[in-house]
Motif scaffolding. Structure first.
Motif, PDB file in Angstrom:
ATOM      1  N   VAL A 206       0.836  -1.200   0.000  1.00 45.11           N
ATOM      2  CA  VAL A 206       0.000   0.000   0.000  1.00 45.11           C
ATOM      3  C   VAL A 206       0.877   1.258   0.000  1.00 45.11           C
ATOM      4  CG1 VAL A 206      -1.780   1.264   1.262  1.00 45.11           C
ATOM      5  CG2 VAL A 206      -1.864  -1.225   1.164  1.00 45.11           C
ATOM      6  N   THR A 207       1.887   1.278   0.858  1.00 46.37           N
ATOM      7  CA  THR A 207       2.789   2.437   0.906  1.00 46.37           C
ATOM      8  C   THR A 207       3.548   2.608  -0.398  1.00 46.37           C
ATOM      9  OG1 THR A 207       3.036   2.082   3.284  1.00 46.37           O
ATOM     10  CG2 THR A 207       4.630   3.519   2.226  1.00 46.37           C
ATOM     11  N   TYR A 209       2.651   1.634  -3.379  1.00 41.62           N
ATOM     12  CA  TYR A 209       1.726   2.076  -4.423  1.00 41.62           C
ATOM     13  C   TYR A 209       1.420   3.562  -4.288  1.00 41.62           C
ATOM     14  CZ  TYR A 209      -2.218   1.701  -7.663  1.00 41.62           C
ATOM     15  OH  TYR A 209      -3.069   1.842  -8.719  1.00 41.62           O
ATOM     16  N   LEU A 210       1.220   4.031  -3.068  1.00 41.20           N
ATOM     17  CA  LEU A 210       0.984   5.458  -2.854  1.00 41.20           C
ATOM     18  C   LEU A 210       2.206   6.285  -3.246  1.00 41.20           C
ATOM     19  CD1 LEU A 210      -0.788   7.743  -1.781  1.00 41.20           C
ATOM     20  CD2 LEU A 210       0.070   7.254   0.520  1.00 41.20           C
ATOM     21  N   LYS A 234      -0.043   7.766   4.433  1.00 41.35           N
ATOM     22  CA  LYS A 234      -0.955   6.622   4.350  1.00 41.35           C
ATOM     23  C   LYS A 234      -1.712   6.442   5.663  1.00 41.35           C
ATOM     24  CE  LYS A 234       0.396   2.580   5.344  1.00 41.35           C
ATOM     25  NZ  LYS A 234       1.088   1.270   5.423  1.00 41.35           N
ATOM     26  N   CYS A 238      -5.400   7.790   4.345  1.00 43.55           N
ATOM     27  CA  CYS A 238      -6.017   6.743   3.528  1.00 43.55           C
ATOM     28  C   CYS A 238      -7.200   6.105   4.256  1.00 43.55           C
ATOM     29  CB  CYS A 238      -4.981   5.673   3.167  1.00 43.55           C
ATOM     30  SG  CYS A 238      -3.767   6.228   1.940  1.00 43.55           S
ATOM     31  N   GLU A 562      -6.325   9.006  -4.520  1.00 41.43           N
ATOM     32  CA  GLU A 562      -5.268   8.160  -3.955  1.00 41.43           C
ATOM     33  C   GLU A 562      -5.586   7.697  -2.532  1.00 41.43           C
ATOM     34  OE1 GLU A 562      -3.685  10.949  -6.975  1.00 41.43           O
ATOM     35  OE2 GLU A 562      -4.697  11.236  -5.046  1.00 41.43           O
ATOM     36  N   ARG A 565      -7.699   4.581  -3.269  1.00 41.23           N
ATOM     37  CA  ARG A 565      -7.211   3.711  -4.342  1.00 41.23           C
ATOM     38  C   ARG A 565      -6.067   2.811  -3.863  1.00 41.23           C
ATOM     39  NH1 ARG A 565      -4.941   5.792 -10.240  1.00 41.23           N
ATOM     40  NH2 ARG A 565      -4.642   3.724 -11.156  1.00 41.23           N
ATOM     41  N   CYS A 566      -5.199   3.346  -3.017  1.00 46.46           N
ATOM     42  CA  CYS A 566      -4.056   2.546  -2.549  1.00 46.46           C
ATOM     43  C   CYS A 566      -4.481   1.419  -1.604  1.00 46.46           C
ATOM     44  CB  CYS A 566      -3.035   3.472  -1.878  1.00 46.46           C
ATOM     45  SG  CYS A 566      -2.313   4.674  -3.007  1.00 46.46           S
ATOM     46  N   VAL A 576      -2.216  -3.948  -8.625  1.00 46.18           N
ATOM     47  CA  VAL A 576      -0.756  -3.789  -8.669  1.00 46.18           C
ATOM     48  C   VAL A 576      -0.101  -5.020  -9.300  1.00 46.18           C
ATOM     49  CG1 VAL A 576      -0.572  -2.173  -6.754  1.00 46.18           C
ATOM     50  CG2 VAL A 576      -0.627  -4.617  -6.286  1.00 46.18           C
TER      51      VAL A 576
END
Length: 691
Positions: A206-207, A209-210, A234, A238, A562, A565-566, A576
């Motif tokens: 997740v991190t 991707y962000l 995040k 998020c 974002e 989304r992440c 991903v």
């Protein structure tokens, strides 16, 4: 081994008896160590190691976990980056693990490498025997631990929350961790490992991707997106969307609700200094200073004139002319203006061009050749002087025009600006029209579209006439014989054509130069003026459009889509490129793996679903997970999803409470057992969580 860390070293290590176990939660993200029976771990740090060299001494130091970034300027970190001992939640780099354990025991207060306390250490579900064996070897051989026990972190968290009444004995433990996600079913308080399910996705992805999305969105601020900062963004901003497609369409339409959900991160920004107009007092003071300095210069000039006896520069030049004439009269030299010009020229001119005035019949062939050379040199020199004088006169004329234009601008700035804009527009149209004529000759192809077919249509009238003359002259010798150029007078036609061409091109060059000058002038006096960029050569290459000044908004990082989304990759890893199941689907897979026909058991499992792990802290996780599981369960099936009291630390809390039980020693295996039974006994080793 020297360590660099901000974590203080504990001082009460010797106060604990040797029977008190040391509890270690060895997570892929953070390492936690403390004493059994305590409420909180003593030491917490990131589970990474960096070993740079000191720039001055060359000594290698160990930086474990969190560190002060200011200290890194004293070390060479180019060849040593942060390293982890884990690969998808499994320890495989035991050299790095040794550095981490050295640091952990040192900060706990242990003196030396001998550890006389039992150790309870966590591991992932279904940990490979190879990893467990290497960990036991490291603890027994390196640290001399008397006994060791291994337990699953998610199981300790589930048992701890079960004792507090958060979940039941039968249920599911769903643990989205740092690099992996596990689902473990529990029956009568014990984990059933044959029903476990694992996916290689977690908070790390997740991190990452962000970080990728922000780097693509704001490439000029890429250096700001460090791993630690993106991790903070995040954690702070998020959330899990109840329905991803509906939430994405909401942001696509740009509604008021989407604006309310948008977050802005303001980067450090210093506003440019604003131009403050001078006050009337300052203008008057500058004018007085200018007048005082001017009066001082006038006084100095008056003093010089009084000393020399001449009132002006013209009187000095007139006196110099009279003195020169009197000298020539005394020497018997000719008078007049021509004599003055000859006096100012170089005295060696007559010697340099001595053969020019001598008739040709009085010279030898060598002298004739030298005479032609002298004539060429003299003509070239005189032409260069005339060109220089012409440029000087043009500069004077241009300076005079600039002064007149400045006077006109000061008299009426608005009228002057309007006239300059009108002239710029007129010249632009003129240059564009000339380029169109040069391209297609002003003709159309029948459909009112510009553009010709042959070269004749791309030439103007004067150029077509020159081509006709040249073609006719080449074949007017009779019978089509091409004898043009045999005589010298034939080439006069080329000279005439070249002259016509120069006269024809002189206008465009002047227009484009004047257009460039007016454009530059408008940019100086009018900040709203934007020059046309489609004129090609009408503007010099050095003139580039002025970039706008940077504002506060240019240093803002906008987090919109974002934000959800992440974290969505936890439910749809294919975003991903990971072709695996999501969290909600993993729960159904885990229950199907139990191969149970007892419907009552399935109901009990879905009635108590515990979320634990760092990723459970996302807002909306509980609602989204419950809705996803309800889609794969029969209609009306009871589903209850709860979150652990502390999803991050409950694994250590449960392990510390488990190790404090008096029956804990029965679940460990000693160093003697390890030497006698070895790895085969570790293969069948499994701790019981219900003591």
């Amino acid at each position: 081994m020297p360590f660099i860390s901000q974590i203080e070293r504990q001082t009460d290590y010797n106060l604990f008896p040797s029977s008190t176990p040391i509890v270690i939660d060895n997570g892929a993200s953070y390492f936690r160590i403390g004493w059994a029976g305590e409420s909180e771990p003593r030491i917490i740090f990131r589970n990474i190691v960096q070993r740079p060299r000191h720039k001055a001494t060359g000594e290698t130091v160990s930086i474990v976990g969190d560190h002060d970034p200011a200290l890194l300027k004293y070390f060479d970190c180019t060849r040593s980056g942060p390293r982890s001992a884990f690969d998808n939640n499994v320890v495989y780099q035991f050299e790095i693990m040794e550095y981490i354990l050295d640091f952990a025991f040192d900060r706990l207060g242990a003196n030396g490498s001998q550890i006389d306390h039992p150790v309870l250490i966590t591991e992932c579900a279904c940990n490979p025997v190879q990893s467990r064996s290497k960990m036991a070897e490291l603890l027994f051989e390196t640290y001399g631990v008397p006994s060791v026990a291994f337990g699953v972190d998610a199981a300790f968290s589930y048992i701890y929350n079960q004792r507090l009444g958060v979940c039941d004995k039968d249920g599911l433990a769903l643990c989205p961790g740092f690099t992996t996600t596990h689902v473990i079913p529990f029956v009568d308080g014990e984990p059933v490992y044959k029903g476990c399910c694992r996916t290689n996705i977690g908070g790390y992805h997740v991190t990452d991707y962000l970080k990728q999305l922000l780097s693509l969105k704001y490439p000029h601020h890429m250096a700001r997106f460090s791993w630690e900062k993106v991790e903070d963004l995040k954690t702070e901003h998020c959330y899990i969307a109840p329905d991803y497609s509906i939430e994405a369409r909401l942001f696509q339409r740009g509604t008021k609700e989407a604006e309310d959900k948008t977050r802005v991160w303001q980067l450090p920004w210093t506003p440019p200094p604003t131009e403050v107009l001078p006050s009337e007092e300052e203008i008057a003071r500058k004018a007085a200073t200018k007048e005082r300095l001017g009066q001082r210069l006038r006084d100095m000039a008056e003093a010089k004139r009084s000393n020399t006896g001449y009132a002006s520069k013209q009187e000095i030049e007139s006196a110099m002319v009279k003195v020169a004439q009197s000298l020539r009269k005394a020497k018997g030299e000719p008078k007049g203006e021509q004599a003055d010009i000859e006096e100012k020229t170089d005295s060696s001119t007559s010697e340099k061009y001595s053969l020019i005035n001598i008739p040709d019949n009085m010279l030898t062939p060598e002298q004739l050749k030298e005479k032609r050379r002298q004539v060429f040199l003299k003509t070239t020199t005189e032409g260069r002087q005339r060109a220089k004088q012409k440029r000087f006169e043009e500069e004077l004329e241009q300076e005079r025009k600039n002064q007149l234009e400045e006077e006109r601008r000061l008299e009426n700035p608005e009228l002057y600006l309007e006239q300059m804009r009108a002239k710029y527009k007129e010249l632009c149209e003129k240059v564009e029209q000339r380029k169109r004529l040069k391209t297609n000759g002003g003709h159309s192809n029948g459909n009112n579209f510009p553009g010709g077919v042959g070269r004749g249509e791309r030439l103007n009238a004067a150029q077509r006439e020159r081509m006709r003359l040249l073609t006719t002259a080449a074949f007017d010798r009779g019978k089509g014989e091409d004898s043009f150029g045999a005589k010298d007078e034939d080439w006069q036609l080329y000279k005439l054509m070249s002259k016509d061409n120069d006269d024809d091109d002189e206008g465009p060059d002047q227009d484009e130069a004047e257009l460039a000058r007016i454009s530059s002038r408008l940019q100086e006096i009018d900040r709203t003026f934007v020059p046309k960029t489609d004129l090609g050569a009408s503007q010099p290459a050095s003139e580039v459009p002025r970039s706008r000044p940077l504002t506060r908004e240019d240093f803002q990082i906008v987090l919109g889509i974002e934000r959800f989304r992440c974290p969505e990759i936890l439910f749809h890893p294919n975003l991903v490129g990971i072709d695996q199941a999501g969290l909600d689907e993993m729960a159904g897979v885990s229950m199907r793996r139990l191969l149970s026909k007892d419907e009552d058991l399935e109901k009990r499992l879905t009635r108590s679903i515990l979320m634990t792990g760092g990723c459970c802290l996302f807002p909306g996780m509980k609602e989204r997970l419950e809705a996803g599981i309800r889609m794969i369960r029969p209609c009306g099936a009871p589903i209850k999803v709860v979150r652990a009291l502390n999803p991050v630390l409950d694994a250590w809390h449960g392990a510390a409470a488990y190790a404090a039980n008096s029956q804990f020693q029965e679940q460990t295996f000693s160093r003697m057992d390890y030497y006698e039974k070895g790895e085969d006994w570790l293969r069948t080793y499994q701790v019981r969580y219900t003591l």
